[in-house]
Design a protein around this motif. Sequence first.
Motif, short mmCIF file in Angstrom:
data_model
loop_
_atom_site.label_atom_id
_atom_site.label_comp_id
_atom_site.label_asym_id
_atom_site.label_seq_id
_atom_site.Cartn_x
_atom_site.Cartn_y
_atom_site.Cartn_z
N LYS A 120 -3.55 -8.41 5.58
CA LYS A 120 -3.64 -7.96 4.18
C LYS A 120 -3.82 -6.44 4.11
CE LYS A 120 -5.08 -12.01 1.58
NZ LYS A 120 -6.02 -12.55 0.56
N GLN A 121 -4.53 -5.89 5.08
CA GLN A 121 -4.64 -4.43 5.14
C GLN A 121 -3.26 -3.80 5.27
OE1 GLN A 121 -7.24 -3.89 8.49
NE2 GLN A 121 -9.11 -3.96 7.27
N LEU A 122 -2.42 -4.38 6.14
CA LEU A 122 -1.06 -3.85 6.33
C LEU A 122 -0.24 -3.99 5.05
CD1 LEU A 122 -0.18 -5.15 9.91
CD2 LEU A 122 -0.61 -2.79 9.22
N LYS A 123 -0.33 -5.13 4.40
CA LYS A 123 0.41 -5.36 3.15
C LYS A 123 0.01 -4.35 2.09
CE LYS A 123 0.61 -8.65 -0.71
NZ LYS A 123 -0.12 -7.79 -1.67
N ILE A 124 -1.29 -4.21 1.86
CA ILE A 124 -1.78 -3.32 0.80
C ILE A 124 -1.51 -1.86 1.15
CG2 ILE A 124 -3.89 -2.55 -0.37
CD1 ILE A 124 -4.93 -5.46 -0.03
N ALA A 125 -1.71 -1.49 2.41
CA ALA A 125 -1.45 -0.10 2.81
C ALA A 125 0.03 0.24 2.70
CB ALA A 125 -1.94 0.13 4.24
N SER A 126 0.90 -0.71 3.03
CA SER A 126 2.34 -0.47 2.93
C SER A 126 2.77 -0.30 1.48
CB SER A 126 3.12 -1.62 3.58
OG SER A 126 2.84 -1.70 4.95
N GLU A 127 2.25 -1.15 0.60
CA GLU A 127 2.51 -0.98 -0.84
C GLU A 127 2.05 0.39 -1.31
OE1 GLU A 127 1.92 -5.49 -2.67
OE2 GLU A 127 0.41 -3.96 -2.97
N THR A 128 0.88 0.78 -0.85
CA THR A 128 0.28 2.03 -1.29
C THR A 128 1.13 3.23 -0.90
OG1 THR A 128 -1.93 1.07 -1.16
CG2 THR A 128 -1.79 3.47 -1.18
N ILE A 129 1.55 3.27 0.38
CA ILE A 129 2.32 4.42 0.86
C ILE A 129 3.72 4.43 0.25
CG2 ILE A 129 3.35 3.39 2.93
CD1 ILE A 129 1.69 6.84 2.77
N SER A 130 4.25 3.24 -0.10
CA SER A 130 5.61 3.16 -0.63
C SER A 130 5.66 3.35 -2.14
CB SER A 130 6.23 1.80 -0.29
OG SER A 130 6.38 1.66 1.10
N ILE A 131 4.60 2.96 -2.84
CA ILE A 131 4.66 2.93 -4.31
C ILE A 131 3.61 3.84 -4.95
CG2 ILE A 131 4.44 1.46 -6.34
CD1 ILE A 131 5.38 -0.89 -4.58
N TYR A 132 2.33 3.58 -4.66
CA TYR A 132 1.27 4.21 -5.45
C TYR A 132 1.05 5.68 -5.09
CZ TYR A 132 0.42 -0.44 -7.18
OH TYR A 132 0.59 -1.65 -7.79
N ALA A 133 1.17 6.04 -3.82
CA ALA A 133 1.04 7.46 -3.46
C ALA A 133 2.16 8.29 -4.08
CB ALA A 133 1.00 7.63 -1.94
N PRO A 134 3.45 7.85 -4.00
CA PRO A 134 4.50 8.62 -4.67
C PRO A 134 4.31 8.70 -6.18
CG PRO A 134 5.47 7.15 -3.05
CD PRO A 134 4.02 6.78 -3.16
N LEU A 135 3.82 7.62 -6.79
CA LEU A 135 3.57 7.66 -8.24
C LEU A 135 2.47 8.66 -8.58
CD1 LEU A 135 3.86 3.93 -9.39
CD2 LEU A 135 5.20 5.86 -10.25
N ALA A 136 1.41 8.67 -7.78
CA ALA A 136 0.34 9.65 -8.00
C ALA A 136 0.88 11.07 -7.88
CB ALA A 136 -0.80 9.42 -6.99
#
Length: 732
Positions: free
Chosen positions: A171-187
Amino acid sequence: MELPDTYSLEEKTELKKRFDDIINLWHTRKNSQDVEMVTKAFYLAADAHKDARRRSGEPYMYHPLAVAKIIAGDMSMGRTSIICALLHDVVEDTSYTLDDIRELFGDKVAEIIDGVTKLEMKDFNSDVESIQAENFRKIVISMSDEIRVILVKIADRLHNMRTLDSMPHYKQLKIASETISIYAPLAYRLGLYAIKSELEDLSLKYINPQVFESVSKQMSARREDKIKELQEFVEPVEKDLRDMGISLRVKILERPVSAVWERMQKYGQSLDDVYDVFVVRLILDCPKELEKIKCWEAYAVFTMHYRPNSSKLRDWVSFPKTNGYESIHGVFMNHQGNWVEVQLRTERMEDIAEHGFSAYWKYNNTGNFNDESGFELWLGKVREMVASGSDSAIEFFNNFKLDLFKDEISVFTPQGDIITMPKDSTVLDFAYTIHSELGNHCIGANVNKNLVSLEYVLKMGDQVEVITSAYQYPREEWFGFLVTSVAKSRLKAGIKDYRKSFKETGKKIMSDIFAKLKIEFSKHNRNLMVERKHLPGRIDLYYYFAIKKFTQRDVEDVFCVKDGILTGITKYFTFKWSPKNENQEQLPKEILENNVDYIISTCCNPIPGDDVVAIRFPNEPLRVHRSDCPVAIELMAKHGKNILKAKMKLEENYRFIATLRIIGVDKMGLCTKILQIITDKKKLNMHSFEMHSEGGLAKATVSLFVDNVKSLDDLVKNLKSIELVKKVERVK
């Protein structure tokens, strides 16, 4: 109002303390009615979540309070956003409904919370391709109408990343991958640089913990000396500027670990070679109308003391980034012979850089906000993408990343109009951005008065004049040098329209061939040709017959015609195979064993000892990647439910390919010594070896078979011991 008794006395005290911290951080408009409504939301959320606990055992209510603190402090948002942060999980996790929220707090709060609430599998048919992509599409659709949806979602994700330690590894990998792919670029797109950097650092911490720890330690070891060096560097400049009557403050900043690691990977450098790990920022206090003048005056003062590197000058004051970022970045050589990055900006620019979109609102209220700002133009593109629609959430996800997450450049039309495009856009992207017909008939362009081809990559400030020809037509091979989804979509439509003009000709040729072979020219049989030739539709089929790409031989192959006799398929009836829908099922958590059908991915070539992840798709072998592989991160961001725990076993009879890049002094004997260590000392078999000289250095790339990471690390250590060798690194 009182907190429920399910909280202990200590927890009640802590909850009230954390809520008071939010009120104190809240610096936007705040009258007694505003505070009353936020307090009402706090007590409702505390009651709704009264029985819920986090994995750590703490009250779940600590989470919405932390999200609200990020909203009030890091983002400087106000009443509505704070209320939504406190209530963002109430509809998803408790018995409260959107109608309840609407009745208590109004339509706007209900709209934002609805946008934040995740979709679940029960909301879709069983054949949904990616629940993560569907949720992303829902967020973007909501964001296009109400930007505060994504602000609350980013704050929610930031706190989840801060508390990810308690989650299972997959789950760490899933959430971290979403974060680096989606939420960091949006921020980043919203100008929230501090949040973007923290999200990227936390993602790296879980995706590649060894790298994160190693780079962090190296940066820590250099911190004290570098800060002292930069203080001495900026001192004479600061004195001159104050003597000129310019009010300023100085910051010495440290780049995030993830940003430093990205530079090390991109340029194949060690941390010592990355010059901008620590940077100097000068923040000037001056009226808005004097900002450009004062920033360039400060740059001029630096040139009086230090030699600038003109190739690294970046002017985002004249050309602000889409998210509103404004600054001048310069690089200067200090007296120790080291390059130093300097950032020059004003207090207003710093405010926008720190607080992003919320700062836009503030300057809008003071009349300084431009409705045609880069951010408004970017948000306009988001709305266009939402309005265009798409049957596939995966396609929407990919197009959004393609067009709206990349850095941008500004180029000019011959009339001097500015066109903003994603970085790496080509002449053909530009032509299609202006108009579909311009792209369909483009044969090249004059860029800065020089003739260039369709695939020429545009740079910041280029002036582009598209050249067309009536004899040009859209071609499939053009997809290879398009980077924008708009251009790809318009090219696809252009190809379809062009091929339609060949419909009658191709249909007649195909009909004659069918008649000759005594095959019925039925819709079923034509569709079978389309299916067997893997074509999008019959328009393409007729086109290929018209241009003689398909001939009688192709029909004979499809319908199993031999010596003029139809075999293996009936004359009037065709079979159409369609895959059975896979039922969604709970993915197993087992360790990857040798008897499982799997593929070692060649994009990253994992070997035993690497952190790996396995990703499963229906009717396919498991795909095993290194956990920090960009391809794996992309897949995990879209298909989080398909992640399996994986561990590569050490086996004596298996060998894996690893690739090393070796850089050394170009002297006789270097190659011999490298090969001696690999083949004689380490007894390793090589898959390939390439070496060439360049400017006094010899660069070798060697692929070899190894058992595991330990044997590879031992080899690297031995190669580094060669006196002539300067650098050895593993290549992905």
